[in-house]
Design a protein around this motif. Structure first.
Motif, PDB file in Angstrom:
ATOM      1  N   SER A 210       0.831  -1.196   0.000  1.00 27.15           N
ATOM      2  CA  SER A 210       0.000   0.000   0.000  1.00 27.15           C
ATOM      3  C   SER A 210       0.872   1.256   0.000  1.00 27.15           C
ATOM      4  O   SER A 210       1.879   1.323   0.722  1.00 27.15           O
ATOM      5  N   PRO A 211       0.501   2.276  -0.798  1.00 28.66           N
ATOM      6  CA  PRO A 211       1.261   3.528  -0.795  1.00 28.66           C
ATOM      7  C   PRO A 211       1.372   4.149   0.595  1.00 28.66           C
ATOM      8  O   PRO A 211       2.397   4.743   0.943  1.00 28.66           O
ATOM      9  N   ARG A 212       0.300   3.996   1.389  1.00 28.66           N
ATOM     10  CA  ARG A 212       0.332   4.562   2.741  1.00 28.66           C
ATOM     11  C   ARG A 212       1.380   3.859   3.597  1.00 28.66           C
ATOM     12  O   ARG A 212       2.104   4.501   4.365  1.00 28.66           O
ATOM     13  N   ILE A 213       1.480   2.526   3.443  1.00 32.52           N
ATOM     14  CA  ILE A 213       2.482   1.779   4.205  1.00 32.52           C
ATOM     15  C   ILE A 213       3.887   2.139   3.728  1.00 32.52           C
ATOM     16  O   ILE A 213       4.817   2.296   4.526  1.00 32.52           O
TER      17      ILE A 213
ATOM     18  N   LEU B  11       8.997   4.698   4.728  1.00 36.79           N
ATOM     19  CA  LEU B  11      10.057   5.609   4.299  1.00 36.79           C
ATOM     20  C   LEU B  11      10.253   6.735   5.299  1.00 36.79           C
ATOM     21  O   LEU B  11      11.388   7.123   5.601  1.00 36.79           O
ATOM     22  N   THR B  12       9.154   7.256   5.842  1.00 36.29           N
ATOM     23  CA  THR B  12       9.267   8.337   6.825  1.00 36.29           C
ATOM     24  C   THR B  12      10.014   7.861   8.069  1.00 36.29           C
ATOM     25  O   THR B  12      10.853   8.589   8.614  1.00 36.29           O
TER      26      THR B  12
ATOM     27  N   ARG C  87       8.789  10.918  -4.320  1.00 36.26           N
ATOM     28  CA  ARG C  87       7.641  10.623  -5.182  1.00 36.26           C
ATOM     29  C   ARG C  87       7.867   9.338  -5.973  1.00 36.26           C
ATOM     30  O   ARG C  87       6.942   8.562  -6.197  1.00 36.26           O
ATOM     31  N   MET C  88       9.101   9.107  -6.407  1.00 39.15           N
ATOM     32  CA  MET C  88       9.398   7.876  -7.152  1.00 39.15           C
ATOM     33  C   MET C  88       9.264   6.641  -6.267  1.00 39.15           C
ATOM     34  O   MET C  88       8.956   5.555  -6.750  1.00 39.15           O
ATOM     35  N   ILE C  89       9.468   6.799  -4.959  1.00 43.07           N
ATOM     36  CA  ILE C  89       9.421   5.656  -4.042  1.00 43.07           C
ATOM     37  C   ILE C  89       8.004   5.364  -3.561  1.00 43.07           C
ATOM     38  O   ILE C  89       7.554   4.219  -3.566  1.00 43.07           O
ATOM     39  N   ILE C  90       7.275   6.409  -3.154  1.00 41.66           N
ATOM     40  CA  ILE C  90       5.979   6.179  -2.500  1.00 41.66           C
ATOM     41  C   ILE C  90       4.785   6.566  -3.366  1.00 41.66           C
ATOM     42  O   ILE C  90       3.646   6.318  -2.982  1.00 41.66           O
ATOM     43  N   GLY C  91       5.035   7.211  -4.506  1.00 42.79           N
ATOM     44  CA  GLY C  91       3.927   7.609  -5.360  1.00 42.79           C
ATOM     45  C   GLY C  91       3.556   9.068  -5.183  1.00 42.79           C
ATOM     46  O   GLY C  91       4.149   9.789  -4.379  1.00 42.79           O
ATOM     47  N   PRO C  92       2.533   9.540  -5.916  1.00 44.70           N
ATOM     48  CA  PRO C  92       2.234  10.976  -5.971  1.00 44.70           C
ATOM     49  C   PRO C  92       1.287  11.507  -4.903  1.00 44.70           C
ATOM     50  O   PRO C  92       1.023  12.709  -4.876  1.00 44.70           O
ATOM     51  N   ALA C  93       0.732  10.664  -4.037  1.00 44.40           N
ATOM     52  CA  ALA C  93      -0.209  11.147  -3.019  1.00 44.40           C
ATOM     53  C   ALA C  93       0.480  12.170  -2.127  1.00 44.40           C
ATOM     54  O   ALA C  93       1.519  11.882  -1.528  1.00 44.40           O
TER      55      ALA C  93
END
Length: 352
Positions: free
Chosen positions: A8-11, A16-17, A285-291
């Motif tokens: 999931s992008p949220r995960i 990453l954070t 953005r490349m790692i987790i997406g554009p959200a």
């Protein structure tokens, strides 16, 4: 299916954070113990515990160590964290409102506009008001530069790469000419301060300056997080965003003021530090997406980590000397910028 993409992008954003937060903690410890005066990690921990009312055997007994930590290293570390976060979030918001991955405060002239405002404040004597006076002038310079970029570079609801870059070149050239004129009319003391702004450095940071950057920077990051959902809708296109209830022009205006605030308060006390707002949001953005919610939070942490580590390098790369941090970030960001230009050209088949 790529296992990384199945998460999931949220995960991915949370993971990453947390990873970047670990890098920040490591960078803080290394920065606190590294310098001409050797300080151990236990002394750093003991000094922090003493500050919150817990005396331990780790606390330093030498007052010079205590003074070095609290009047030199801790303010500098916090300034690096705050400025890095502010510039990275400003870059992420700029890229969202312009719909262009090359938008960044340093590249398109916003940082130079803020530096011109700060230099003007020094010469006019606004610095007698303290750090707030310089910060206000820096904000006004950044706001004017951002508005110029927005008005000149956008046409037909989009921003072309060539127009954006040419606008940035023009604004940077004008701001540098303005700084040169201010240098010409300034006295010797003011001239030395202005030269500092052009190089970029977080050396000599004061707690009063850190407090101003913290107040504006934290408020700015929170505001950017609150705008995240509307920025996601804007990414679908202006027409779709309007149908979904987004006031596009008001969103852009609020975002422009937000970018000017974050860039102005950073430049006011550290000078021009370029490419942080380009490199950090783009990689994340490349790692987790554009959200944008996860992007903005991770960019804030990543920007802080980058500047803390970059500042550590400036103090240790050359024995007995300290490199300007703006020079180091440009050495990192310059090649990355060329890569983005090359990729943009390959995708579009031309510079437009």
């Amino acid at each position: 299916m790529d296992p990384a993409r199945s998460v999931s992008p949220r995960i991915r954003a949370a993971g990453l954070t947390l990873l970047l937060a670990g890098v920040v903690v490591g960078g803080i410890v290394l920065s606190a113990i590294t310098g001409q005066l050797a300080i151990t990690p236990t002394e750093v921990a003991g000094s922090l515990l003493r500050a919150v009312g817990l005396d331990t055997a780790w606390a330093p007994t030498d007052p010079i160590v205590e003074s070095t930590l609290w009047f030199v290293r801790f303010p500098r570390i916090l300034m690096g964290l705050l400025v890095g976060a502010a510039l990275a979030v400003a870059g992420a918001v700029m890229q969202a409102i312009f719909g262009n991955p090359l938008a960044e405060p340093g590249v398109v002239g916003v940082s130079s506009g803020a530096a011109l405002g700060a230099a003007t404040a020094i010469v006019l004597g606004a610095s007698v008001l303290g750090g707030a006076g310089i910060a206000v002038f820096a904000f006004l310079g950044a706001l004017l530069a951002t508005l110029l970029v927005y008005v000149v570079s956008r046409a037909g609801g989009r921003t072309e790469v060539v127009t954006l870059l040419l606008t940035g070149i023009a604004i940077n050239a004008f701001a540098q000419a303005g700084i040169a004129f201010v240098l010409f009319v300034a006295d010797t003391a003011s001239r030395e301060q202005i030269v500092f702004w052009q190089l970029g450095s977080i050396a000599g940071s004061l707690w009063s300056q850190v407090a101003i950057v913290a107040a504006v920077g934290v408020a700015g990051v929170i505001a950017a997080i609150l705008l995240a959902q509307r920025l996601d809708l804007l990414a679908l296109g202006e027409r779709n965003a309007r149908h979904l209830g987004v006031n596009v022009e008001r969103l852009r205006l609020v975002s422009i003021v937000l970018v000017a605030l974050l860039t102005g308060v950073a430049v006011a006390f550290t000078g021009i530090i370029a490419f942080v707002g380009l490199v950090v949001p783009h990689i994340i953005r490349m790692i987790i997406g554009p959200a944008h919610r996860g992007l903005i939070v991770a960019s804030a942490v990543g920007g802080g980590a980058l500047l803390v580590l970059a500042d550590l390098l400036t103090r240790t790369m050359v024995a007995g000397a300290e490199l300007p941090i703006g020079m180091l970030t440009s050495l990192i960001g310059g090649p990355f910028f060329f890569y983005l230009l090359w990729r943009q050209r390959r995708r579009s088949g031309g510079w437009a």
